[in-house]
Design a protein around this motif. Structure first.
Motif, PDB file in Angstrom:
ATOM      1  N   HIS A 104      -1.173 -63.977 -25.631  1.00 47.80           N
ATOM      2  CA  HIS A 104      -1.931 -63.455 -24.403  1.00 47.80           C
ATOM      3  C   HIS A 104      -3.153 -64.192 -24.358  1.00 47.80           C
ATOM      4  O   HIS A 104      -3.641 -64.693 -23.345  1.00 47.80           O
ATOM      5  N   LEU A 105      -3.867 -64.552 -25.568  1.00 45.11           N
ATOM      6  CA  LEU A 105      -5.073 -65.269 -25.534  1.00 45.11           C
ATOM      7  C   LEU A 105      -5.096 -66.698 -25.696  1.00 45.11           C
ATOM      8  O   LEU A 105      -6.271 -67.502 -25.948  1.00 45.11           O
ATOM      9  N   ASP A 106      -3.798 -67.241 -25.592  1.00 43.20           N
ATOM     10  CA  ASP A 106      -3.719 -68.540 -25.946  1.00 43.20           C
ATOM     11  C   ASP A 106      -4.355 -69.334 -24.965  1.00 43.20           C
ATOM     12  O   ASP A 106      -4.112 -69.089 -23.763  1.00 43.20           O
ATOM     13  N   GLY A 107      -5.363 -70.466 -25.387  1.00 40.36           N
ATOM     14  CA  GLY A 107      -6.057 -71.471 -24.318  1.00 40.36           C
ATOM     15  C   GLY A 107      -7.409 -70.834 -23.818  1.00 40.36           C
ATOM     16  O   GLY A 107      -8.067 -71.293 -23.165  1.00 40.36           O
ATOM     17  N   ARG A 108      -7.707 -69.304 -24.217  1.00 41.85           N
ATOM     18  CA  ARG A 108      -9.206 -68.938 -23.931  1.00 41.85           C
ATOM     19  C   ARG A 108      -9.919 -69.103 -25.105  1.00 41.85           C
ATOM     20  O   ARG A 108      -9.678 -69.412 -26.332  1.00 41.85           O
ATOM     21  N   ASP A 109     -11.339 -69.476 -24.722  1.00 43.31           N
ATOM     22  CA  ASP A 109     -12.226 -69.732 -25.574  1.00 43.31           C
ATOM     23  C   ASP A 109     -12.779 -68.300 -26.366  1.00 43.31           C
ATOM     24  O   ASP A 109     -13.626 -67.581 -25.534  1.00 43.31           O
ATOM     25  N   LEU A 110     -12.393 -68.049 -27.359  1.00 45.52           N
ATOM     26  CA  LEU A 110     -12.579 -66.666 -27.947  1.00 45.52           C
ATOM     27  C   LEU A 110     -14.222 -66.705 -28.292  1.00 45.52           C
ATOM     28  O   LEU A 110     -14.847 -65.328 -28.236  1.00 45.52           O
ATOM     29  N   ASP A 111     -14.850 -67.680 -28.648  1.00 50.75           N
ATOM     30  CA  ASP A 111     -16.141 -67.619 -28.584  1.00 50.75           C
ATOM     31  C   ASP A 111     -17.036 -67.238 -27.590  1.00 50.75           C
ATOM     32  O   ASP A 111     -17.892 -66.441 -27.697  1.00 50.75           O
ATOM     33  N   ALA A 112     -16.470 -67.794 -26.506  1.00 52.78           N
ATOM     34  CA  ALA A 112     -17.226 -67.607 -25.315  1.00 52.78           C
ATOM     35  C   ALA A 112     -16.849 -66.159 -24.761  1.00 52.78           C
ATOM     36  O   ALA A 112     -17.515 -65.506 -24.135  1.00 52.78           O
ATOM     37  N   LEU A 113     -15.470 -65.866 -25.152  1.00 53.75           N
ATOM     38  CA  LEU A 113     -15.155 -64.227 -24.863  1.00 53.75           C
ATOM     39  C   LEU A 113     -15.937 -63.391 -25.418  1.00 53.75           C
ATOM     40  O   LEU A 113     -16.443 -62.389 -25.099  1.00 53.75           O
ATOM     41  N   ALA A 114     -16.263 -63.574 -26.819  1.00 50.28           N
ATOM     42  CA  ALA A 114     -16.783 -62.813 -27.561  1.00 50.28           C
ATOM     43  C   ALA A 114     -18.382 -62.714 -27.030  1.00 50.28           C
ATOM     44  O   ALA A 114     -19.070 -61.581 -26.995  1.00 50.28           O
ATOM     45  N   ARG A 115     -19.203 -63.684 -26.652  1.00 50.75           N
ATOM     46  CA  ARG A 115     -20.317 -63.516 -26.086  1.00 50.75           C
ATOM     47  C   ARG A 115     -20.401 -62.829 -24.562  1.00 50.75           C
ATOM     48  O   ARG A 115     -21.513 -62.176 -24.500  1.00 50.75           O
ATOM     49  N   GLU A 116     -19.294 -62.787 -24.053  1.00 49.34           N
ATOM     50  CA  GLU A 116     -19.347 -62.209 -22.539  1.00 49.34           C
ATOM     51  C   GLU A 116     -19.123 -60.655 -22.931  1.00 49.34           C
ATOM     52  O   GLU A 116     -19.725 -59.903 -22.118  1.00 49.34           O
ATOM     53  N   LEU A 117     -18.617 -60.236 -23.906  1.00 48.23           N
ATOM     54  CA  LEU A 117     -18.448 -59.000 -24.345  1.00 48.23           C
ATOM     55  C   LEU A 117     -19.583 -58.253 -24.790  1.00 48.23           C
ATOM     56  O   LEU A 117     -19.576 -57.780 -25.940  1.00 48.23           O
ATOM     57  N   ASP A 118     -20.679 -58.332 -24.134  1.00 46.15           N
ATOM     58  CA  ASP A 118     -22.005 -57.958 -24.957  1.00 46.15           C
ATOM     59  C   ASP A 118     -22.379 -56.396 -24.455  1.00 46.15           C
ATOM     60  O   ASP A 118     -23.782 -56.066 -24.760  1.00 46.15           O
ATOM     61  N   SER A 119     -21.621 -55.683 -24.054  1.00 46.34           N
ATOM     62  CA  SER A 119     -21.868 -54.317 -23.857  1.00 46.34           C
ATOM     63  C   SER A 119     -20.410 -53.532 -23.754  1.00 46.34           C
ATOM     64  O   SER A 119     -19.621 -54.053 -23.681  1.00 46.34           O
ATOM     65  N   GLY A 120     -20.793 -52.260 -24.260  1.00 45.88           N
ATOM     66  CA  GLY A 120     -19.729 -51.270 -24.242  1.00 45.88           C
ATOM     67  C   GLY A 120     -18.738 -51.456 -22.927  1.00 45.88           C
ATOM     68  O   GLY A 120     -17.609 -51.248 -22.847  1.00 45.88           O
ATOM     69  N   GLU A 121     -19.350 -51.459 -21.812  1.00 47.45           N
ATOM     70  CA  GLU A 121     -18.563 -51.399 -20.579  1.00 47.45           C
ATOM     71  C   GLU A 121     -17.936 -52.514 -20.317  1.00 47.45           C
ATOM     72  O   GLU A 121     -16.564 -52.433 -19.964  1.00 47.45           O
ATOM     73  N   LYS A 122     -18.137 -53.835 -20.768  1.00 51.66           N
ATOM     74  CA  LYS A 122     -17.468 -55.015 -20.499  1.00 51.66           C
ATOM     75  C   LYS A 122     -16.236 -54.966 -21.651  1.00 51.66           C
ATOM     76  O   LYS A 122     -15.059 -55.422 -21.263  1.00 51.66           O
ATOM     77  N   LEU A 123     -16.401 -54.438 -22.830  1.00 53.86           N
ATOM     78  CA  LEU A 123     -15.643 -54.313 -23.813  1.00 53.86           C
ATOM     79  C   LEU A 123     -14.370 -53.557 -23.558  1.00 53.86           C
ATOM     80  O   LEU A 123     -13.458 -53.845 -23.653  1.00 53.86           O
ATOM     81  N   MET A 124     -14.817 -52.389 -22.713  1.00 50.40           N
ATOM     82  CA  MET A 124     -14.000 -51.302 -22.293  1.00 50.40           C
ATOM     83  C   MET A 124     -13.111 -51.839 -21.204  1.00 50.40           C
ATOM     84  O   MET A 124     -11.616 -51.817 -21.200  1.00 50.40           O
ATOM     85  N   ALA A 125     -13.503 -52.769 -20.300  1.00 52.67           N
ATOM     86  CA  ALA A 125     -12.823 -53.431 -19.110  1.00 52.67           C
ATOM     87  C   ALA A 125     -11.859 -54.499 -19.997  1.00 52.67           C
ATOM     88  O   ALA A 125     -10.680 -54.456 -19.502  1.00 52.67           O
ATOM     89  N   PHE A 126     -12.226 -55.049 -20.832  1.00 62.23           N
ATOM     90  CA  PHE A 126     -11.464 -56.120 -21.138  1.00 62.23           C
ATOM     91  C   PHE A 126     -10.335 -55.582 -22.218  1.00 62.23           C
ATOM     92  O   PHE A 126      -9.045 -56.077 -22.142  1.00 62.23           O
ATOM     93  N   LEU A 127     -10.597 -54.520 -23.142  1.00 59.27           N
ATOM     94  CA  LEU A 127      -9.431 -53.745 -23.739  1.00 59.27           C
ATOM     95  C   LEU A 127      -8.338 -52.940 -22.748  1.00 59.27           C
ATOM     96  O   LEU A 127      -7.280 -53.185 -23.112  1.00 59.27           O
TER      97      LEU A 127
END
Length: 337
Positions: free
Chosen positions: A277-300
């Protein structure tokens, strides 16, 4: 349903109807108990093979809400009824007549020569032999297609119609030979006991065939597993797939004369699914985007929904693979564990 089995059943009905009439004519002209036994034998074969024809038709009915898996096992019901008919009508009546004939002193054809009965039996042997040849050829083609010897195929096949016709026609050929011998011995020795002995031997032959068929159809009716080699092959397909971590349970039973029902519980490897599912995505950039609980919950939430959909797609893919390897797998039920 293999076309060869249909041809074998209907050719057997035609052949046995012809020889049944001929044998009863021989009995009417000579009074021979052996000819009566053979006539009853052929009459039982006609009736039982007619039941097989009904079963072949019933087994092809499409699924309904009341029977979502179809009517495949109806084939075994009708084949079992056919076997019971052989036992009670063919074996029972023939043995009863033989015993009664022995009690009253047997039978001797008083005519000058046994040519009437012998001629009818010779004609019957040709007709029964032709029907047997058709049945053997049909099973040989099936065995060749599966890479098995004829003997192994007969032992393991779930084509109850082809096997039933093979055994019944084999018994018919042997029965005709026994009848020929006992009629000839009666004429040579003038001994009255040969005729009832012939009846008893034919009855015992029918009883043996009936018991074999009843045992075979009972096993299939209550849910017989596929051949061990096929079950092993099925497990190999699952275990060698990269998304499968473990096979918790796998079963495959014969659902009809040409259908399997396969069910399995699969433990999917969540790590493989997540990487796909995560193949091809920039995981470092993804980690930086998830800088709040709300964003993390939406991603999960999105991740969980996507992985769930992916599990469904993998189930569909595995089911398609099973059907590709096992064309007879009419029903494949895979469940994530």
């Amino acid at each position: 349903m293999a076309g060869g089995s249909k041809a074998a059943v209907y050719s057997a009905i035609g052949a046995n109807t012809f020889v049944m009439v001929a044998k009863f004519v021989g009995f009417a002209l000579t009074g021979s108990g052996t000819m009566l036994a053979e006539g009853i034998h052929s009459m039982a074969d006609v009736g039982n093979q007619s039941l097989l024809a009904v079963g072949m038709s019933r087994a092809q009915l499409p699924p309904t809400p009341e029977h979502p898996y179809g009517y495949g096992r109806d084939a075994f019901v009708w084949a079992l009824m056919s076997a019971v008919g052989i036992f009670f009508l063919g074996c029972g009546v023939t043995v009863a007549h033989g015993v009664q004939s022995l009690i009253v002193g047997g039978h001797h054809d008083a005519t000058s020569a046994p040519w009437i009965n012998l001629g009818i039996l010779a004609l019957s042997l040709v007709a029964e032999g032709a029907s047997l040849y058709i049945a053997v050829r049909a099973l040989q083609k099936q065995a060749k297609a599966q890479g098995l010897s004829l003997r192994e195929h007969i032992r393991t096949t779930d084509d109850v119609f082809g096997v039933a016709v093979l055994l019944e026609d084999s018994a018919a050929v042997v029965g005709v030979i026994l009848a020929f011998i006992t009629v000839w011995l009666t004429h040579l020795t003038h001994a009255p006991y040969w005729d009832p002995i012939g009846s008893l031997l034919i009855g015992a032959l029918l009883g043996g065939v009936a018991l074999v068929l009843m045992r075979r159809n009972r096993a299939l009716l209550i849910g017989q597993s596929v051949r061990p080699e096929e079950l092993q092959r099925m497990n190999e397909i699952f275990r060698n797939d990269p998304v499968v971590e473990d096979v918790v349970m796998a079963r495959a039973v014969v659902e009809g004369a040409d259908a399997y029902h396969i069910a399995a519980e699969i433990d999917f490897d969540g790590r493989v699914l997540a990487r796909r599912h995560l193949d091809g995505r920039d995981l470092d950039a993804l980690a930086r985007e998830l800088d709040s609980g709300e964003k993390l919950m939406a991603f999960l939430e999105e991740f969980g929904d996507a992985v769930t959909d992916q599990v469904g797609e993998e189930v569909d893919r595995l089911e398609a693979r099973i059907r590709e390897v096992f064309p007879r797998a009419r029903h494949v039920d895979l469940e994530p564990d």
